[in-house]
Design a protein around this motif. Structure first.
Motif, PDB file in Angstrom:
ATOM      1  N   SER A  88      -4.384  -3.112  -6.017  1.00  0.00           N
ATOM      2  CA  SER A  88      -5.112  -4.369  -6.140  1.00  0.00           C
ATOM      3  C   SER A  88      -4.380  -5.500  -5.426  1.00  0.00           C
ATOM      4  O   SER A  88      -4.992  -6.342  -4.763  1.00  0.00           O
ATOM      5  N   SER A 109       0.841  -1.211   0.000  1.00  0.00           N
ATOM      6  CA  SER A 109       0.000   0.000   0.000  1.00  0.00           C
ATOM      7  C   SER A 109       0.869   1.252   0.000  1.00  0.00           C
ATOM      8  O   SER A 109       0.633   2.191  -0.776  1.00  0.00           O
ATOM      9  N   MET A 123      -7.276  -9.695   1.579  1.00  0.00           N
ATOM     10  CA  MET A 123      -8.400 -10.599   1.388  1.00  0.00           C
ATOM     11  C   MET A 123      -8.018 -12.020   1.810  1.00  0.00           C
ATOM     12  O   MET A 123      -8.789 -12.728   2.463  1.00  0.00           O
ATOM     13  N   GLU A 146     -13.177  -5.267  -2.264  1.00  0.00           N
ATOM     14  CA  GLU A 146     -13.399  -4.061  -3.077  1.00  0.00           C
ATOM     15  C   GLU A 146     -12.079  -3.379  -3.398  1.00  0.00           C
ATOM     16  O   GLU A 146     -11.882  -2.879  -4.504  1.00  0.00           O
ATOM     17  N   VAL A 147     -11.155  -3.366  -2.416  1.00  0.00           N
ATOM     18  CA  VAL A 147      -9.842  -2.760  -2.687  1.00  0.00           C
ATOM     19  C   VAL A 147      -9.154  -3.501  -3.817  1.00  0.00           C
ATOM     20  O   VAL A 147      -8.475  -2.919  -4.649  1.00  0.00           O
ATOM     21  N   MET A 148      -9.371  -4.794  -3.838  1.00  0.00           N
ATOM     22  CA  MET A 148      -8.765  -5.580  -4.900  1.00  0.00           C
ATOM     23  C   MET A 148      -9.457  -5.338  -6.241  1.00  0.00           C
ATOM     24  O   MET A 148      -8.808  -5.235  -7.281  1.00  0.00           O
ATOM     25  N   ALA A 173     -11.519  -5.643   1.650  1.00  0.00           N
ATOM     26  CA  ALA A 173     -10.360  -6.069   0.863  1.00  0.00           C
ATOM     27  C   ALA A 173     -10.790  -6.453  -0.536  1.00  0.00           C
ATOM     28  O   ALA A 173     -10.108  -6.155  -1.522  1.00  0.00           O
ATOM     29  N   GLY A 232      -5.060  -5.290  -1.846  1.00  0.00           N
ATOM     30  CA  GLY A 232      -6.384  -5.836  -1.566  1.00  0.00           C
ATOM     31  C   GLY A 232      -6.362  -7.353  -1.525  1.00  0.00           C
ATOM     32  O   GLY A 232      -6.933  -7.976  -0.624  1.00  0.00           O
TER      33      GLY A 232
END
Lengths: 566, 721
Positions: free
Chosen positions: A133, A34, A140, A154-156, A152, A136
């Motif tokens: 991604s 990140s 996840m 959604e972040v991915m 996670a 994420g």
């Protein structure tokens, strides 16, 4: 509902306890990625216009390697039970997927410079999106709570939607992005609805507590109550499953795949067909094996449950993916369908290993298969990202005609990746398939249930079709006459070279020396946190076996075994 | 304490030639020629040094155990090294692991030691060849494969080496591939070997099926364990038979020997290394490694003994009629390999390995000597055009004479001792199941043979305790026939061997030179890099046999029983313990020195009379051979054309394969391709075309599919309630 109350009490108590220092280790790989993504945004805004952004590729790849390495360092320092108030796990299972995601991301960013030259769109966002991604995907795989998991997810996913639309000037790319986004949002909505239903029934979002509460509710002595909440649980469970199945592109939730893969930039497709799939599989295994672990929900030998759905999805994905892939004229589209087929193979592994807790450790086949699949697929898309025809990247079989002889390096590498994907020894794909199918056969043999053997047979037979369409690529590259008038090019940047050779090396290594990766996968399953007591016994046996194996190796160094006879 | 299980020097031994092969193979063409030589010879020399270090460690690691009779026995055990876990699939696991034990030690020294000499020799021999780098790359690769073969800790590693040496042999035979005949010889070798390899594989599969392991150490536990041997005894004959068929391919025995004479198309040093000293003996190595398995079934042993004896005999008859100097040596090799298999077949593994060693010395010497001659004669190989080379090539002729004396079994030369050991083995050895006298002790063996447990009991009981006093025993008809038959064949062959070897020597080095003037003018001794290996090998051929004296001499001259005179036997006593203690016994009793002397003397007389006859026919009265040839023209022609075996194989197998191939083509084209393949493809294509329509591109419809998927699953699961 005394126990429920107690659990809520404990949760509250847990919330009040600050995490200890060791727990922060769970963040390390994801945090590195990140922070790296943020740095990339910063660096890119100071970028001198008119110069290349190749350094960003190297920078991201090195950062991802660092993250992967940090996961490797943490390998023997995992923690029992969830950390951060039950939000994340720090176990080998999660770390395995973290390494995998970093690998896929790293290989994909290194391929970008070549591709960007081909499409004449050098933008820094690409790297930042891939990195977010990856972060994420890592979180996840480590999620211990439905909330972490969904965020996670959604972040991915959201960066991947953007990646799909990266080629702004290409209408198909925009179409792909929009379709992916709409359908992704739709399935995420379904999944969130499922999560809320499960929350409604159990009163918690923690996977472990969901698991415990569900078994209490299902085995409620009052049949009316069990039935009422049973239906609700089934709906919730299926909705959550559909969300994962969508991400891994399993039939019947695969429908977006061909359109999206065709329109998206090739290196990004390599990433989204591997890391996204891996992240979703990891989270799916966490949810299915922790939250929905109860035999009644599992189904299979105990009536109907998610195992049967997985079983059906596996068979349907393998057959549909392989059959439709034959008909494709576009290589990316063919690879999209083949990725559906690969999702089927993965689900075979999941279905077989979930048949009963005693086969829990067989899930390592899924992990190992993902590793081999990642190496082969990212590599194949990498070759597609360096070859161009008439000023745009190659896409169809016709585009590839004769390129194998013209660019021997690309030809040989493509051959290697295609052979691996088709499951030809001695490449990784072969060992992966062999491992998954032999596990299914073994489960079938041990339980006496023929359907698992049948599933393996369907897999083997349908993968024969795979040999056809994978080899068709090589036929085009080597045996078709090149179009004399066309203006073909190969943009082999040094970073693409690194990526392609690394993938090739990995594909070969996984085929010839699979022992190392298999052992890691097995350790991951042994260290998998959160399943019920029955499964933990199986894990304990697995741990002992691993230890025995190591001791045998260590002890035989000292003891001579040439004892005289007679 | 040594790391016996991770003794990494073993890995280095294998690695060195591989590195050499890779360097020369990849960039050799661009390297200076000197550098290519240094890398090729250097890598193999390094291997040799590492071998010495390893063997030293093995010896130092040995333990000395006093046995029941109070004699100190040395137990060497083994060193091993696991390079990596190679295959793990379910219960099946194979490591890439190496093992060093006394048998491997000997082979290691032969491969790296003799191999180094031959590399050195090649530097001179191949000096003018433009693709010398390719030659050395192949040669190093061969050494790598051969080292894998002998060092393998499990049968699969051995098999990789087995295939690898086959490949390198093919590459090197067809090294001058622009010559069609030579390329064809390479192919022939490869294809014939593949036939054998197939049998090897089948044998290996059966063995794995029965034992669940391919590891030699684990397999050996089956040797004397009555419970385990019961599992394997009923099929042991089948496994050994298949393995033996595999060996007949690699080690050129009847019926698969036909490739070896043609293999002489390769460069002569290759013939010396591959087709005399190392690769062709790998069959003997394999059977010796599995000696405990071979000795389970004495019927198959009889088959091996007979095949070996007949091969030795017939190859010797062909060798007498050949005029090509290398062909004579090739048939001689086939014949000597026959001796080794005879020794294996009668259970005298020590003798087999002993002869393997001495043969490697003197046959490599003679091949290199012939190479030296061919080098000097400008690639002329016909002996009728040679003669009198002694005065031009003093070193070559003298060393060659040593080789001839050794192979002929002249006293105190190495071949004398090893051949004598084989003759004595053929005459005396018998299998415990073939003993008639044992029946009173443990019941009727022939009745019990059907019961695995009874056989297992016999095979795991020491025969000396079984048959009291160790006196002479009665043996059944099979052992009688095998024993006398193979012994007589072997003695006759010994005479023929001496005859044709000295025929070769006299025709090449003695008498008048029959070469044309141009060749004569250029005759010269070979360069130093070629004569040094010849000299070293000559010394080895002279002294190599002194490690294994016949027992009656050791006894008669009062040599210390644990001394150097029986060194070879002691070195292998542990390895062949199962064979020597449990399965094989001397049918003339424990100390039948008289009979042993009979065997030695008959071999000696045969050898000396062969030399004498040869001298009489080719030196004293050179016109006699022509007269005899005239008298028995038909027979001579038939033998000279190798009994027409090649023509027979060509007609039956090659033609037959082509014809059946044509039939298969029809089946393939119309049934397989037409109906099955294209039919399946058409079916798939239709299905694909239909399913493609689902992919309409309409995003609303896609969302509907997803919803439908969930709903369908829901309905299916709800129905259970």
């Amino acid at each position: 509902m005394l126990s429920n109350l107690l659990i809520t009490q404990f949760s509250t108590l847990a919330l009040l306890t600050p995490p200890v220092a060791a727990e922060y280790m769970a963040l390390v790989p994801g945090a590195i990625v990140s922070v790296l993504a943020l740095i990339i945004i910063l660096v890119d805004s100071f970028h001198r216009p008119g110069t290349r952004r190749d350094y960003l590729a190297y920078f991201s790849a090195i950062g991802l390697a660092l993250a992967g390495f940090s996961a490797y360092v943490l390998w023997d320092n995992t923690l029992a039970g969830p950390v951060f108030n039950g939000m994340l796990y720090l176990d080998k299972f999660g770390l395995f997927f973290a390494i995998l995601a970093c690998l896929a991301g790293g290989l994909a960013v290194l391929q970008a410079p070549s591709y960007m030259r081909l499409v004449r769109m050098d933008r820094g966002e690409y790297y930042m999106l891939v990195l977010f991604s990856v972060a994420g995907a890592i979180f996840m795989a480590n999620a211990a709570d439905m909330l972490t998991l969904f965020i996670a997810l959604e972040v991915m996913s959201i960066p991947v939607y953007c990646l799909a639309g990266y080629l702004r000037r290409d209408g198909r790319s925009a179409e792909a992005a929009l379709k992916y986004f709409i359908l992704g949002a739709f399935s995420a909505g379904l999944m969130l609805y499922g999560i809320s239903l499960i929350y409604g029934v159990t009163g918690t979002t923690s996977l472990e507590f969901i698991g415990r509460n569900l078994s209490i509710i299902i085995h409620d002595p009052d049949p009316a109550g069990a039935l009422a909440s049973g239906n609700l649980i089934t709906v919730g469970m299926l909705l959550i499953f559909s969300g994962f199945a969508f991400k891994i592109a399993a039939v019947p939730f695969h429908i977006w795949t061909p359109d999206v893969y065709t329109g998206s930039p090739a290196p990004a497709v390599g990433y989204m067909s591997t890391a996204v799939k891996a992240g979703a599989i990891a989270a799916m295994l966490r949810v299915l094996l922790i939250a929905f672990e109860d035999p009644v929900l599992r189904g299979g030998f105990n009536g109907f449950g998610w195992l049967d759905v997985v079983f059906f999805c596996a068979a349907a994905s393998m057959v549909l993916g392989n059959v439709v892939a034959i008909m494709q004229k576009n290589v990316k589209r063919m690879l999209a369908y083949s990725s559906i087929a690969h999702a089927g193979y993965l689900l075979v592994g999941v279905a077989a290993s979930s048949a009963s807790p005693e086969f829990f450790l067989h899930h390592d086949t899924v992990l190992f298969y993902l590793a081999t699949y990642t190496a082969g697929t990212v590599g194949a898309f990498g070759v597609l990202s360096i070859l161009g025809k008439n000023g745009r990247p190659v896409e169809t079989y016709d585009d590839l005609a004769g390129l194998g002889l013209k660019y021997p390096v690309a030809g040989v590498l493509m051959g290697l990746f295609m052979f691996s994907s088709a499951g030809v020894p001695p490449f990784g794909g072969f060992v992966g398939k062999l491992y998954i199918f032999s596990s299914a056969v073994q489960v079938g043999n041990t339980t006496g249930e023929f359907s698992f053997i049948g599933l393996a047979l369907v897999g083997v037979l349908s993968s024969v079709a795979g040999a056809y369409y994978y080899l068709k690529v090589l036929v085009s590259m080597y045996m078709k006459k090149a179009d004399e008038k066309a203006d073909t090019e190969m943009v082999m940047t040094s970073s693409a070279k690194v990526s392609l050779f690394a993938s090739a090396l990995l594909t070969l290594a996984l085929g010839i020396f699979p022992g190392f990766a298999i052992e890691m996968a097995r350790e991951s399953m042994v260290d998998f946190q959160g399943p019920s007591a029955t499964t933990q016994k199986v894990q304990e046996q697995g741990r002992q076996q691993l230890e025995e194996m190591r001791q045998k190796e260590a002890s035989s160094r000292v003891v001579a075994d040439g004892v005289p006879q007679g | 304490m040594l790391y016996q299980d991770q003794f990494y020097y073993l890995g280095l031994i294998v690695l060195m030639p591989l590195i050499g092969a890779l360097i020369n193979g990849i960039i050799g063409a661009k390297l200076p020629r000197k550098f290519v030589d240094v890398i090729a010879c250097g890598s193999i020399l390094m291997s040799f040094f590492f071998s010495l270090i390893s063997i030293k460690a093995l010896v130092e690691n040995a333990t000395h155990v006093k046995n029941a009779e109070g004699v100190v026995e040395t137990v060497y055990g083994h060193l091993s090294y696991t390079a990596y876990h190679w295959i793990y699939a379910g219960d099946f696991g194979v490591d890439l692991a190496f093992m060093l034990d006394p048998l491997t030690s000997l082979l290691l020294l032969l491969i790296t030691g003799v191999g180094f000499l031959i590399h050195l020799y090649s530097v001179g021999y191949m000096a003018d060849d433009p693709s010398k780098w390719r030659y050395f790359s192949y040669l190093n690769l061969f050494c790598f494969a051969m080292l894998l073969l002998v060092l393998g800790k499990n049968m699969l590693v051995t098999f990789i080496g087995w295939e690898g040496v086959g490949l390198c042999s093919y590459l090197l035979i067809g090294f001058w591939y622009t010559d069609d005949e030579k390329a064809a010889a390479g192919q022939k070798a490869f294809i014939v070997n593949r036939v054998g390899d197939f049998a090897f594989l089948v044998g290996m599969f059966i063995l794995y099926y029965e034992t669940q392991t391919l590891d030699y150490i684990q397999l050996k536990e089956f040797a004397t364990n009555a419970a385990l041997i019961q599992q394997i005894a009923p099929v042991a004959w089948l496994i050994v038979l298949f393995m033996f068929i595999g060996c007949t391919g690699k080690s050129a025995q009847i019926p698969l020997y036909v490739w070896l004479p043609d293999a002489m198309a390769g460069p002569t040093p290759v013939s010396a290394l591959i087709h005399a000293a190392t690769m062709v003996t790998s069959g003997v190595f394999l059977l010796s490694r599995l000696n405990w398995l071979v000795t389970i079934s004495y019927e198959v042993m009889a088959v091996i003994a007979w095949v070996g004896a007949l091969t030795a005999f017939f190859a010797a008859t062909i060798a007498i009629t050949q005029n090509d100097i290398k062909k004579v040596l090739a048939y001689s090799t086939v014949s000597q390999l026959g001796y080794m298999f005879l020794a294996v077949g009668v259970g005298s593994f020590t003798a087999a390995v002993f002869h393997l060693m001495t043969h490697a010395f003197f046959k490599a010497l003679m091949f290199l000597g012939s190479g030296s001659v061919i080098h000097a004669m400008h690639h002329e190989q016909d002996m009728r055009k040679m003669g009198g080379l002694k005065k031009y090539m003093p070193v070559t002729s003298k060393t060659f004479l040593v080789g001839c004396l050794a192979i002929s079994g002249f006293p105190l030369f190495s071949g004398f001792f090893s051949k004598d050991a084989i003759l004595w083995g053929a005459l005396s050895n018998t299998h415990v199941l073939g003993v008639v006298g044992a029946q009173e002790q443990i019941g009727d063996i022939t009745v019990m043979r059907g019961e695995p447990s009874a056989v297992a009991q016999i095979l795991t009981t020491k025969p000396l305790e079984l048959i009291s006093a160790g006196g002479p025993v009665d043996v059944n008809w099979l052992v009688q026939i095998t024993s006398w038959g193979t012994f007589i064949l072997a003695v006759i062959t010994a005479g023929m061997t001496a005859f044709y070897m000295f025929r070769l020597y006299f025709m090449t080095f003695e008498g008048e030179c029959r070469a044309d003037e141009h060749t004569k003018a250029h005759l010269h001794e070979s360069p130093v890099s070629m004569t040094i290996p010849l000299t070293v090998l000559a010394v080895l051929s002279l002294l190599g046999g002194l490690t294994g004296w016949p027992h009656f001499i050791v006894h008669g001259l009062h040599f210390p029983p644990e001394g150097f005179g029986l060194f070879f036997e002691h070195w292998f006593s542990e390895l062949f313990q199962v064979t020597n203690d449990y399965r094989i016994l001397t049918r003339f009793g424990a100390h039948a020195y008289g009979w042993e002397a009979v065997a030695t003397v008959s071999g000696l007389i045969a050898g000396l009379s062969g030399i004498g006859l040869s001298w009489y026919m080719y030196m004293k009265n050179p016109e006699i051979p022509g007269l005899i040839q005239e008298r028995i023209k038909a027979l001579h022609g038939f033998v000279q054309q190798k009994y027409k075996v090649d023509e027979f194989y060509g007609f039956v197998f090659v033609k037959g394969s082509i014809k059946s191939g044509e039939g298969m083509t029809f089946f393939d084209k119309y049934i397989l391709d037409g109906v099955l393949v294209n039919g399946a493809a058409a079916l798939m294509a239709t299905a694909g075309r239909i399913l493609r329509h689902l992919q309409s591109g309409n995003v609303q419809r896609y969302a509907t599919y997803i919803t439908l998927g969930v709903v369908l699953a829901l309905v299916a699961l709800m129905l259970r309630m």
